[in-house]
Design a protein around this motif. Structure first.
Motif, mmCIF file in Angstrom:
data_model
loop_
_atom_site.group_PDB
_atom_site.id
_atom_site.type_symbol
_atom_site.label_atom_id
_atom_site.label_comp_id
_atom_site.label_asym_id
_atom_site.label_seq_id
_atom_site.Cartn_x
_atom_site.Cartn_y
_atom_site.Cartn_z
ATOM 1 N N THR A 467 0.824 -1.213 0.000
ATOM 2 C CA THR A 467 0.000 0.000 0.000
ATOM 3 C C THR A 467 0.853 1.257 0.000
ATOM 4 O OG1 THR A 467 -1.837 -1.108 1.119
ATOM 5 C CG2 THR A 467 -1.727 1.296 1.302
ATOM 6 N N ILE A 468 1.807 1.326 0.931
ATOM 7 C CA ILE A 468 2.565 2.577 1.054
ATOM 8 C C ILE A 468 3.590 2.733 -0.074
ATOM 9 C CG2 ILE A 468 2.217 2.605 3.546
ATOM 10 C CD1 ILE A 468 5.120 1.785 3.907
ATOM 11 N N THR A 469 4.106 1.617 -0.581
ATOM 12 C CA THR A 469 5.072 1.718 -1.672
ATOM 13 C C THR A 469 4.369 2.111 -2.967
ATOM 14 O OG1 THR A 469 6.357 -0.033 -0.591
ATOM 15 C CG2 THR A 469 6.959 0.533 -2.830
ATOM 16 N N THR A 470 3.169 1.607 -3.161
ATOM 17 C CA THR A 470 2.380 2.037 -4.314
ATOM 18 C C THR A 470 2.088 3.527 -4.231
ATOM 19 O OG1 THR A 470 1.363 -0.157 -4.493
ATOM 20 C CG2 THR A 470 0.241 1.661 -5.594
ATOM 21 N N ALA A 471 1.749 3.993 -3.013
ATOM 22 C CA ALA A 471 1.490 5.425 -2.834
ATOM 23 C C ALA A 471 2.730 6.244 -3.170
ATOM 24 C CB ALA A 471 1.034 5.697 -1.402
ATOM 25 N N ALA A 472 3.897 5.789 -2.719
ATOM 26 C CA ALA A 472 5.140 6.513 -3.012
ATOM 27 C C ALA A 472 5.417 6.544 -4.511
ATOM 28 C CB ALA A 472 6.301 5.858 -2.273
ATOM 29 N N ARG A 473 5.216 5.428 -5.175
ATOM 30 C CA ARG A 473 5.437 5.381 -6.635
ATOM 31 C C ARG A 473 4.519 6.372 -7.354
ATOM 32 N NH1 ARG A 473 2.835 0.534 -9.612
ATOM 33 N NH2 ARG A 473 1.092 1.884 -9.018
ATOM 34 N N ASP A 474 3.246 6.413 -6.931
ATOM 35 C CA ASP A 474 2.284 7.316 -7.578
ATOM 36 C C ASP A 474 2.646 8.784 -7.340
ATOM 37 O OD1 ASP A 474 1.002 5.051 -8.411
ATOM 38 O OD2 ASP A 474 -0.600 5.153 -6.915
ATOM 39 N N LEU A 479 4.849 13.855 -9.596
ATOM 40 C CA LEU A 479 5.887 14.896 -9.552
ATOM 41 C C LEU A 479 6.797 14.851 -10.774
ATOM 42 C CD1 LEU A 479 6.962 14.587 -5.789
ATOM 43 C CD2 LEU A 479 5.515 16.368 -6.801
ATOM 44 N N GLY A 480 6.641 13.806 -11.597
ATOM 45 C CA GLY A 480 7.518 13.656 -12.750
ATOM 46 C C GLY A 480 8.930 13.249 -12.372
ATOM 47 N N ASP A 481 9.096 12.656 -11.178
ATOM 48 C CA ASP A 481 10.410 12.244 -10.690
ATOM 49 C C ASP A 481 10.642 10.793 -11.107
ATOM 50 O OD1 ASP A 481 12.651 11.426 -9.292
ATOM 51 O OD2 ASP A 481 12.124 12.504 -7.458
ATOM 52 N N ARG A 482 11.288 10.597 -12.262
ATOM 53 C CA ARG A 482 11.477 9.256 -12.790
ATOM 54 C C ARG A 482 12.432 8.435 -11.924
ATOM 55 N NH1 ARG A 482 8.944 6.546 -16.412
ATOM 56 N NH2 ARG A 482 10.609 6.170 -17.917
ATOM 57 N N HIS A 483 13.415 9.102 -11.375
ATOM 58 C CA HIS A 483 14.376 8.396 -10.523
ATOM 59 C C HIS A 483 13.667 7.827 -9.295
ATOM 60 C CE1 HIS A 483 17.661 7.935 -7.567
ATOM 61 N NE2 HIS A 483 18.392 7.656 -8.620
ATOM 62 N N GLY A 484 12.847 8.652 -8.637
ATOM 63 C CA GLY A 484 12.111 8.184 -7.475
ATOM 64 C C GLY A 484 11.101 7.111 -7.830
ATOM 65 N N GLU A 485 10.454 7.265 -8.987
ATOM 66 C CA GLU A 485 9.493 6.240 -9.427
ATOM 67 C C GLU A 485 10.167 4.888 -9.567
ATOM 68 O OE1 GLU A 485 6.798 5.077 -13.328
ATOM 69 O OE2 GLU A 485 7.623 7.108 -13.166
ATOM 70 N N ALA A 486 11.381 4.895 -10.115
ATOM 71 C CA ALA A 486 12.094 3.631 -10.292
ATOM 72 C C ALA A 486 12.434 2.997 -8.947
ATOM 73 C CB ALA A 486 13.374 3.874 -11.100
ATOM 74 N N GLN A 487 12.898 3.796 -7.991
ATOM 75 C CA GLN A 487 13.224 3.254 -6.668
ATOM 76 C C GLN A 487 11.983 2.679 -5.990
ATOM 77 O OE1 GLN A 487 15.562 6.945 -5.293
ATOM 78 N NE2 GLN A 487 16.591 5.262 -4.260
ATOM 79 N N ALA A 488 10.869 3.403 -6.081
ATOM 80 C CA ALA A 488 9.640 2.912 -5.471
ATOM 81 C C ALA A 488 9.158 1.644 -6.165
ATOM 82 C CB ALA A 488 8.562 3.991 -5.525
ATOM 83 N N SER A 489 9.296 1.593 -7.494
ATOM 84 C CA SER A 489 8.889 0.388 -8.230
ATOM 85 C C SER A 489 9.721 -0.814 -7.796
ATOM 86 C CB SER A 489 9.044 0.612 -9.735
ATOM 87 O OG SER A 489 8.150 1.601 -10.198
ATOM 88 N N SER A 490 10.998 -0.578 -7.538
ATOM 89 C CA SER A 490 11.861 -1.665 -7.084
ATOM 90 C C SER A 490 11.396 -2.212 -5.741
ATOM 91 C CB SER A 490 13.305 -1.172 -6.981
ATOM 92 O OG SER A 490 14.175 -2.227 -6.618
ATOM 93 N N ASN A 491 11.105 -1.319 -4.793
ATOM 94 C CA ASN A 491 10.599 -1.760 -3.495
ATOM 95 C C ASN A 491 9.251 -2.447 -3.631
ATOM 96 O OD1 ASN A 491 12.807 -0.888 -2.113
ATOM 97 N ND2 ASN A 491 11.827 0.861 -1.132
ATOM 98 N N LEU A 492 8.409 -1.932 -4.523
ATOM 99 C CA LEU A 492 7.108 -2.555 -4.737
ATOM 100 C C LEU A 492 7.282 -3.978 -5.258
ATOM 101 C CD1 LEU A 492 4.037 -2.399 -4.866
ATOM 102 C CD2 LEU A 492 4.251 -1.340 -7.134
ATOM 103 N N GLY A 493 8.254 -4.174 -6.147
ATOM 104 C CA GLY A 493 8.506 -5.519 -6.645
ATOM 105 C C GLY A 493 8.897 -6.488 -5.543
ATOM 106 N N LEU A 494 9.713 -6.012 -4.595
ATOM 107 C CA LEU A 494 10.109 -6.869 -3.473
ATOM 108 C C LEU A 494 8.905 -7.253 -2.636
ATOM 109 C CD1 LEU A 494 13.345 -4.967 -2.342
ATOM 110 C CD2 LEU A 494 13.225 -7.109 -3.653
ATOM 111 N N ALA A 495 8.021 -6.288 -2.384
ATOM 112 C CA ALA A 495 6.833 -6.557 -1.563
ATOM 113 C C ALA A 495 5.881 -7.504 -2.280
ATOM 114 C CB ALA A 495 6.130 -5.244 -1.220
ATOM 115 N N LEU A 496 5.666 -7.287 -3.569
ATOM 116 C CA LEU A 496 4.767 -8.149 -4.336
ATOM 117 C C LEU A 496 5.279 -9.592 -4.370
ATOM 118 C CD1 LEU A 496 4.047 -5.695 -7.276
ATOM 119 C CD2 LEU A 496 2.326 -6.579 -5.673
#
Length: 777
Positions: A467-474, A479-496
């Motif tokens: 839940t919270i990692t998806t929120a961070a990715r969104d 914000l158009g922050d591609r670098h942050g989106e990638a980091q959040a996507s990585s954490n989301l992958g670990l959780a999934l």
């Protein structure tokens, strides 16, 4: 053909069989399930308590009514009635041996309102169902919930369920059991259409209302308080109870608290002030306004600091708040805030569900939030202080969970202290993550999402992590922050991946990899390749996993990041071993070990020794494997890594058994089992039980081996680990055959064969078929 499976809780499709057993959690005790403490003063409800108890009695009902629903106006005492009744019922021998589960649905608070799905998630987690096996949909959760309840009933462990403060049928119906043996108490301000025995709760009569005020004063001030005996105050006491509070228990308790707090405040003077405020009198005659009027009166008697705290407490988005957090909220000293909270508690404006935790009833919360601030920025600034407090404390606590970070002892002296704080604030922290962006504080949500990752993984709160990692990715996307989106996507992958949603995890890691590549961030691209490889291996796409880890290794080598290069070598070795390229795997693990040793990273060096030992055993170099696992064990002991020590003991036992040092192997597996149990790692405890069973069978202690394999099967089955569950079924069958329990052995091997077929392990499935053919012949 008919087939019935009993005594179990099942997470997915059930294969026909018999004698299936699932270990249920221990008794659910009130102190662990949120059941509030009963009020010391409780009067005028004996008839209602007796009626509810009659419906709860194991032999008192006709079996047709499943639910007792208590309905009435706000503040009439519905929750207190069911809490008092529940505590009395729990003291009756044999009534509820399974314990009690309590949930506040917050039905009338739009910001905190629980859905049935949320409540089911909390209850399923409370009884020990792993987060990765709790379905997402409300109907699927309801089916699992009823299966759990049926299992409790079948084992004579009757439960009491309390669903408090519900607003609609949709909040209640999915939570209801299908078995009349499970008793349910529901409270609501509405009469809900849920096929329940209705208990309409009315106001207190004059005698009971006066008695409530007098008993509170007696309890707080003793029977010698002169106001209890002064003839000229008795009529005023009756006016307060009957006319001004209209017999409403919540208003009565506020008035009684005011009188108890101020020993010189006379009932006649308090009644006079109430009469002087016509609006307040009008409010006391109607449900919604009646409670607000009582709260307004209490609020006006607060000091400036008390009023500030009262107004700001609703800023906290979670269910309760600690004293230190309230101090951050108000920017007042902790000792001062502790006194203020006690003042509000005495005025019945907050309650204390646990030591040093404070909570507002939802109506009081709404009233407090509606009070005008002393300045326009009072609430936003307080929210920023509170959310920052949560973020900084979480970051400090996180340093105790990540061995590569320097430990911050300024806030938490030890790892235990850090974990205790995180456990207590878990719900608040997740709520802050979700609500921070709404209040234009996206950096708080992002910071907490990353800082909480290790804790949520450690405690297996995977749903919250997602839940919270998806929120961070969104947020990053907005914000158009591609670098942050990638980091959040990585954490989301670990959780999934932890909840076995591997296809989504692969997509998340692939997204992270592609973004990092596009941005030219090769360092994090290599990390994404590594995570992708681990997830590909979980779905047995080993050739792709080998490619991913090889790519990660080469990137980190080119960048001179030898630390992560060593990690990639280790993961590559694991993937190579899965496709039986053992010589290459040994080379990979040896390289990883040497890199970590040179870097002084003894923690990862120990893991490399462990992986090397496992691979050496595959090529029957058992003495070398024993040495490798012994080295890992020594490193883990030096570092105080109890979890790693458990792994080392377990794998050492496997190698010892291969060289027929069975007694030592039994000791090793027993030690591993005990460590995992102490750490709460049930999955690895199950694996240790299975290995222990194999060692016991080698010395012909078959009865103990049967017990061990049965325990392993049950634990692994609960986690949905079908392949290892199949291994446990197979080993159990082997042990049963040794004591000539052939029919049971056949059933076990059939279950094992089905598990191996489901998981695509054709080789193991063929071996099981061979055993079955021999048994038939």
């Amino acid at each position: 053909m008919s087939n019935r499976i009993t005594s179990g809780v099942f997470f997915s499709a059930v294969v026909m069989g018999r004698d299936i057993q699932v270990t249920l959690p221990a008794e659910i005790r009130p102190a662990l399930t949120g059941l509030p403490r009963p009020a010391t003063v409780f009067t005028g409800r004996d008839t209602q308590v007796d009626a509810l108890l009659a419906g709860l009695s194991p032999d008192g009902g006709d079996g047709s009514v499943l639910v007792s629903a208590v309905a009435g106006m706000a503040g009439v005492g519905k929750t207190e009635l069911v809490v008092q009744t529940a505590h009395r019922a729990l003291r009756r021998p044999g009534w509820f041996p399974g314990g009690v589960l309590f949930v506040d649905m917050f039905g009338y608070d739009p910001e905190r309102r629980l859905s049935a799905a949320d409540a089911l998630l909390g209850w399923l987690q409370a009884i020990g169902i792993p987060g990765e096996h709790i379905p997402a949909g409300v109907q699927d959760r309801a089916r699992l919930w009823r299966s759990v309840l049926d299992a409790y009933t079948s084992q004579d462990r009757r439960l009491l369920l309390i669903i408090d403060n519900a607003a609609t049928e949709d909040q209640v119906t999915p939570l209801l059991p299908g078995d009349p043996a499970i008793a349910v108490l529901v409270t609501s301000r509405h009469t809900l259409d849920i096929d329940a025995r209705l208990h309409d709760l009315d106001i207190l009569d004059t005698d009971a209302a006066v008695a409530l005020i007098r008993e509170v004063i007696t309890h707080r001030r003793s029977t010698e308080d002169p106001r209890l005996h002064a003839p000229d105050q008795q009529e005023a006491m009756t006016d307060l109870a009957d006319e001004l509070c209209a017999g409403l228990p919540l208003a009565l308790r506020v008035v009684a608290a005011l009188l108890a707090d101020r020993r010189h405040l006379q009932p006649a003077a308090l009644a006079g002030r109430l009469r002087d405020d016509q609006a307040r009198l009008d409010g006391l005659s109607r449900q919604q306004v009646a409670v607000r009027a009582a709260f307004d009166l209490s609020y006006q008697h607060l000091t400036d600091d008390q009023a500030l705290l009262y107004r700001l407490l609703p800023v906290n988005p979670g269910p309760d708040i600690a004293t230190k957090a309230a101090a951050a909220l108000t920017d007042l000293p902790v000792d001062r805030v502790a006194v203020l909270l006690e003042d509000l508690h005495r005025a019945h404006l907050v309650d204390e569900p646990a030591a040093d935790r404070w909570r507002m009833h939802d109506l009081i919360r709404l009233h407090a939030a509606g009070q005008p601030a002393t300045s326009p920025d009072e609430t936003p600034i307080a929210r920023h202080r509170l959310f920052t407090h949560y973020l900084h404390n979480t970051e400090a606590a996180n340093t105790h969970l990540t061995p590569t970070d320097p430990t911050d002892t300024t806030r938490f002296p030890s790892r235990q202290d850090a974990l205790r704080w995180l456990d207590a604030e878990h719900d608040n922290l997740v709520a802050v993550c979700v609500s921070a962006p709404v209040h234009d504080l996206p950096h708080i949500a992002i910071g907490l999402a990353f800082a909480l990752a290790h804790f949520l993984n450690f405690r297996r709160h995977f749903t919250d992590w997602i839940t919270i990692t998806t929120a961070a990715r969104d947020i990053y996307r907005q914000l158009g922050d591609r670098h942050g989106e990638a980091q959040a996507s990585s954490n989301l992958g670990l959780a999934l991946a932890e909840v076995r949603r591997f296809d989504e995890a692969i997509t998340a890691h692939t997204t992270a990899r592609d973004i990092h590549h596009q941005l030219g961030d090769h360092h994090r691209e290599g990390m994404a390749w590594n995570n992708l490889g681990l997830t590909l291996a979980e779905v047995r796409r080993f050739d792709e996993a080998i490619t991913a880890h090889t790519t990660a290794r080469d990137i980190h080598h080119q960048l001179g990041d030898h630390h992560r290069e060593g990690g990639a070598w280790g993961n590559l070795g694991l993937a190579l071993a899965e496709v039986r390229r053992f010589d290459e795997a040994i080379t990979a693990h040896t390289t990883a070990r040497d890199i970590h040793h040179q870097l002084g990273d003894h923690h990862r060096e120990g893991r490399a020794w462990n992986n090397l030992g496992l691979t050496l055993a595959e090529v029957r170099r058992f003495d070398e494997a024993i040495t490798a696992h012994t080295n890992d064990l020594e490193i883990c002991r030096q570092l105080g890594d109890r979890h790693g020590e458990g792994m080392a003991w377990n794998n050492l036992g496997l190698a010892l058994r291969q060289v027929r040092r069975f007694d030592e192997a039994i000791t090793a597996h027993t030690t591993a089992r005990d460590i995992y149990r102490q750490l709460g790692d049930r999955h690895r405890e199950g694996r240790a039980w299975g290995n222990l069973g194999l060692a016991l069978a080698e010395v012909r202690r078959f009865d103990e081996a049967i017990t061990a394999h049965t325990t392993a099967r049950d634990i692994l089955g609960q986690f949905g680990d079908r392949h290892r569950e199949g291994m446990a079924w197979n080993n159990l069958g082997n042990a049963l055959q040794q004591v000539r329990r052939f029919d049971e052995a056949r059933s076990c091997w059939e279950q094992a064969g089905d598990a191996f077929t489901e998981t695509g392990d054709a080789e193991s499935a063929a071996l099981v078929r061979t055993l079955l053919d021999k048994l038939e012949s």
